[in-house]
Design a protein around this motif. Sequence first.
Motif, PDB file in Angstrom:
ATOM      1  N   ARG A 509       0.896  -1.258  -0.338  1.00 31.13           N
ATOM      2  CA  ARG A 509       0.086  -0.170  -0.218  1.00 31.13           C
ATOM      3  C   ARG A 509       1.208   1.055   0.201  1.00 31.13           C
ATOM      4  NH1 ARG A 509      -4.504  -0.973   5.176  1.00 31.13           N
ATOM      5  NH2 ARG A 509      -5.429  -3.146   4.215  1.00 31.13           N
ATOM      6  N   ALA A 510       0.411   1.991  -1.256  1.00 30.03           N
ATOM      7  CA  ALA A 510       1.252   3.751  -0.736  1.00 30.03           C
ATOM      8  C   ALA A 510       0.855   4.640   0.156  1.00 30.03           C
ATOM      9  CB  ALA A 510       1.027   3.913  -1.979  1.00 30.03           C
ATOM     10  N   PRO A 511       1.006   5.463   0.419  1.00 25.50           N
ATOM     11  CA  PRO A 511       0.467   6.580   1.732  1.00 25.50           C
ATOM     12  C   PRO A 511      -0.896   6.844   0.961  1.00 25.50           C
ATOM     13  CG  PRO A 511       2.944   6.824   1.748  1.00 25.50           C
ATOM     14  CD  PRO A 511       2.616   5.653   0.692  1.00 25.50           C
ATOM     15  N   GLY A 512      -2.019   6.844   1.634  1.00 22.00           N
ATOM     16  CA  GLY A 512      -3.045   8.077   0.104  1.00 22.00           C
ATOM     17  C   GLY A 512      -3.893   6.597  -0.495  1.00 22.00           C
ATOM     18  N   TYR A 513      -3.954   5.214  -0.189  1.00 22.56           N
ATOM     19  CA  TYR A 513      -4.930   3.579  -0.250  1.00 22.56           C
ATOM     20  C   TYR A 513      -5.753   4.173   0.334  1.00 22.56           C
ATOM     21  CZ  TYR A 513      -5.884  -0.415   0.062  1.00 22.56           C
ATOM     22  OH  TYR A 513      -6.690  -1.876  -0.272  1.00 22.56           O
ATOM     23  N   ARG A 514      -6.583   3.700  -0.525  1.00 24.26           N
ATOM     24  CA  ARG A 514      -8.097   3.796   0.035  1.00 24.26           C
ATOM     25  C   ARG A 514      -8.865   2.126   0.022  1.00 24.26           C
ATOM     26  NH1 ARG A 514      -9.150   9.439   0.944  1.00 24.26           N
ATOM     27  NH2 ARG A 514     -11.602   8.951   1.771  1.00 24.26           N
ATOM     28  N   ASN A 515      -9.730   2.356   0.634  1.00 26.50           N
ATOM     29  CA  ASN A 515     -10.311   1.315   0.819  1.00 26.50           C
ATOM     30  C   ASN A 515     -11.887   1.129   1.344  1.00 26.50           C
ATOM     31  OD1 ASN A 515     -11.378  -1.251   0.835  1.00 26.50           O
ATOM     32  ND2 ASN A 515     -10.107  -2.496   0.050  1.00 26.50           N
ATOM     33  N   PRO A 516     -13.195   1.284   1.245  1.00 23.02           N
ATOM     34  CA  PRO A 516     -13.591   1.491   2.324  1.00 23.02           C
ATOM     35  C   PRO A 516     -14.238   0.469   2.797  1.00 23.02           C
ATOM     36  CG  PRO A 516     -14.239   1.884  -0.086  1.00 23.02           C
ATOM     37  CD  PRO A 516     -13.358   2.077   0.100  1.00 23.02           C
ATOM     38  N   ALA A 517     -14.086  -0.292   2.174  1.00 22.88           N
ATOM     39  CA  ALA A 517     -14.498  -1.663   2.807  1.00 22.88           C
ATOM     40  C   ALA A 517     -13.292  -2.539   3.877  1.00 22.88           C
ATOM     41  CB  ALA A 517     -14.476  -3.196   1.723  1.00 22.88           C
ATOM     42  N   ALA A 518     -11.983  -1.755   3.434  1.00 21.04           N
ATOM     43  CA  ALA A 518     -10.697  -2.706   4.947  1.00 21.04           C
ATOM     44  C   ALA A 518     -11.557  -1.287   5.810  1.00 21.04           C
ATOM     45  CB  ALA A 518     -10.076  -2.242   4.120  1.00 21.04           C
ATOM     46  N   ASP A 519     -11.390   0.139   6.187  1.00 17.32           N
ATOM     47  CA  ASP A 519     -11.600   1.173   6.509  1.00 17.32           C
ATOM     48  C   ASP A 519     -13.496   0.847   7.767  1.00 17.32           C
ATOM     49  OD1 ASP A 519      -9.949   2.590   6.398  1.00 17.32           O
ATOM     50  OD2 ASP A 519     -11.092   3.905   4.655  1.00 17.32           O
ATOM     51  N   LEU A 520     -14.240   0.196   6.834  1.00 17.61           N
ATOM     52  CA  LEU A 520     -16.188  -0.139   7.186  1.00 17.61           C
ATOM     53  C   LEU A 520     -15.718  -1.615   8.164  1.00 17.61           C
ATOM     54  CD1 LEU A 520     -17.925   0.731   4.454  1.00 17.61           C
ATOM     55  CD2 LEU A 520     -18.428   1.463   6.820  1.00 17.61           C
ATOM     56  N   LEU A 521     -14.720  -2.591   7.430  1.00 20.12           N
ATOM     57  CA  LEU A 521     -14.658  -4.031   8.411  1.00 20.12           C
ATOM     58  C   LEU A 521     -13.764  -3.226   9.483  1.00 20.12           C
ATOM     59  CD1 LEU A 521     -14.733  -6.010   5.124  1.00 20.12           C
ATOM     60  CD2 LEU A 521     -16.760  -5.690   7.073  1.00 20.12           C
ATOM     61  N   GLU A 522     -12.567  -2.692   9.967  1.00 20.08           N
ATOM     62  CA  GLU A 522     -11.925  -2.411  10.486  1.00 20.08           C
ATOM     63  C   GLU A 522     -12.417  -1.735  12.297  1.00 20.08           C
ATOM     64  OE1 GLU A 522      -8.916  -3.153  11.694  1.00 20.08           O
ATOM     65  OE2 GLU A 522      -7.301  -3.272   9.511  1.00 20.08           O
ATOM     66  N   GLY A 523     -13.830  -0.607  11.267  1.00 17.00           N
ATOM     67  CA  GLY A 523     -14.267   0.298  12.661  1.00 17.00           C
ATOM     68  C   GLY A 523     -14.115   0.772  12.628  1.00 17.00           C
ATOM     69  N   ASN A 524     -13.564   2.023  11.132  1.00 17.47           N
ATOM     70  CA  ASN A 524     -12.752   3.053  11.192  1.00 17.47           C
ATOM     71  C   ASN A 524     -13.490   3.458  10.836  1.00 17.47           C
ATOM     72  OD1 ASN A 524      -9.907   1.837  11.745  1.00 17.47           O
ATOM     73  ND2 ASN A 524      -8.962   1.824  10.096  1.00 17.47           N
ATOM     74  N   GLU A 525     -14.772   3.363   9.870  1.00 20.03           N
ATOM     75  CA  GLU A 525     -15.943   4.103  10.176  1.00 20.03           C
ATOM     76  C   GLU A 525     -16.625   3.825  10.184  1.00 20.03           C
ATOM     77  OE1 GLU A 525     -15.988   5.253   5.714  1.00 20.03           O
ATOM     78  OE2 GLU A 525     -13.838   5.375   5.244  1.00 20.03           O
ATOM     79  N   ASP A 526     -18.002   4.900  10.219  1.00 21.54           N
ATOM     80  CA  ASP A 526     -18.951   4.596  10.285  1.00 21.54           C
ATOM     81  C   ASP A 526     -19.970   3.371   9.889  1.00 21.54           C
ATOM     82  OD1 ASP A 526     -18.896   5.919  13.139  1.00 21.54           O
ATOM     83  OD2 ASP A 526     -20.310   7.332  11.989  1.00 21.54           O
ATOM     84  N   ARG A 527     -20.574   2.168  10.266  1.00 17.19           N
ATOM     85  CA  ARG A 527     -21.341   1.292   9.669  1.00 17.19           C
ATOM     86  C   ARG A 527     -22.480   2.451   8.695  1.00 17.19           C
ATOM     87  NH1 ARG A 527     -22.255  -4.408  12.375  1.00 17.19           N
ATOM     88  NH2 ARG A 527     -20.026  -4.922  13.149  1.00 17.19           N
TER      89      ARG A 527
END
Length: 527
Positions: A509-527
């Motif tokens: 992953r580079a700085p600035g990598y984005r994956n909303p699935a990873a974020d949502l599954l990690e709990g970094n974003e609201d469901r």
Amino acid sequence: MTAPAPPAVGKLGLDPHTVARARALAARVGRPVVELARSHTTVSVERATLRLAGLDGADSEGIPWVNRLVDTVADSVGLEHGVCLPVWDALRTGPYRDLTDLAAHAAARTVRFRVPRGEDAEAAAAAAHHAVARGLAVIDARRAERDRLVGEWGDPPAPWIYLIVATGDIYEDIRQAQAAARGGADVIAVIRSTGQSLLDYVPQGATREGYAGTYATRENFRLMRAALDEVSAELGRYVRLTNYASGLCMPEIAALAGLERLDMMLNDSMYGILFRDINPVRTFVDQRFSRQLHARAGILINTGEDNYLTTADAVDAAHTVTASQLLNEYFAKEAGLPDGQLGLGHAFEIDPDRPDSFRLELAHAMLARELFPDAPLKWMPPTRHMTGDVFRGYLLNGFFNLAGALTGQSILLVGMMTEAVVTPFLSDRDLALRNVRYVLGSAGSLAEDFRPAPGGFIARRAHQVLDEAVDLLENIRDRGLLDAIGHGTFGGMRRPADGGRGADGVVARAPGYRNPAADLLEGNEDR
């Protein structure tokens, strides 16, 4: 001043300090692997993300649109920033109706992808987040549906009886699965066609041709789940469905399983590395994402420690099974899976001609049960020492079922007397189910009465295996798990970290990598 040791617990009298040390060592060994997974992505993780966002189907050649789109993005701008930024940027700025239309144009090489920056990147990320969140909401709804149906139809009592179907034809599988459920099976596992784990794409549609198994596809999942719902309503108990989230498409199959309400998935942390020669880094990245999806979907995982005992001696290598179970537990819990979803595996694979083989089996089974008291352990029948003598095989399976009853195993895979000889006939399955029903009916509660002698053969053997597992984990802590795998520590298979299939599908992953699935599954974003 040293605190007094807590009392020994359970029937084996395991030392709590030793157990705690074993878990601490597993965490020490596992953390660098988790960090490796956090800092990389794979083509299958990116394809799974697109599937969650709603991209389905395949082109006229049968190549899934997710493969076409990810491959084109990778060729154009790379995957270091993930697939979502370039894809949703193209959707926002181009004339494409939806993801499928974009994928078709991408396959024709008429799309100019870019990695957007600044406000364009934020807009693309927000659009991707919205699409992926809709897919995860479907998985949440399927999980709630399972809970409702279990409440309506009821759960079978433990142990759950787990039976395999594997004809190659999904429609014949359905007939056999429903017959098995009527015969007493609680879990139906549809074995995948030989070699599917090495395909870097998920086949499309219902399939009627497979070798020693049936292809795992979304449509096959849907058809079998509907068939088992039908027979569940008839029988008044919820019949569970299992398939395999392993191989080069592990994250995608996990996503499809969640979308189609599968209940269990074979999902071991090292199986693909050891027995399919899949690149270790690829496997660890993919298994973490797939386990996060399983946690979200409420899917119970089954791990593959039983396979080690088909290539290594079940007595000499018993401690490698225990060490692997502890590692699988750590990786699973780090990914969000609770104890109730950890179907850790082990097997009845000691040479039956070895003196005291049954006592050794009991020691190993009791050790697993007491190390993981809240996990629904999956107990596997003999395979390695099945000779083709069906009478001997039937007797061995009876002893296997008895060991499961005595040690309180949670999931019993039905052993066939024709195992490793022919693909079992329906009559073989019926006889195997009768064997299970007899043993559980006559001795199913023996665990209440069975207690090995303190300091006796069974207890001593269990303590020995645990101590050897701790020594092994200490050795792996010093060397690193990837190095240990490379030198044949598990199952006798040597798999170097830079080798194996699928290595070219791993991307840092580079700085600035984005994956909303990873974020949502990690709990970094609201469901």
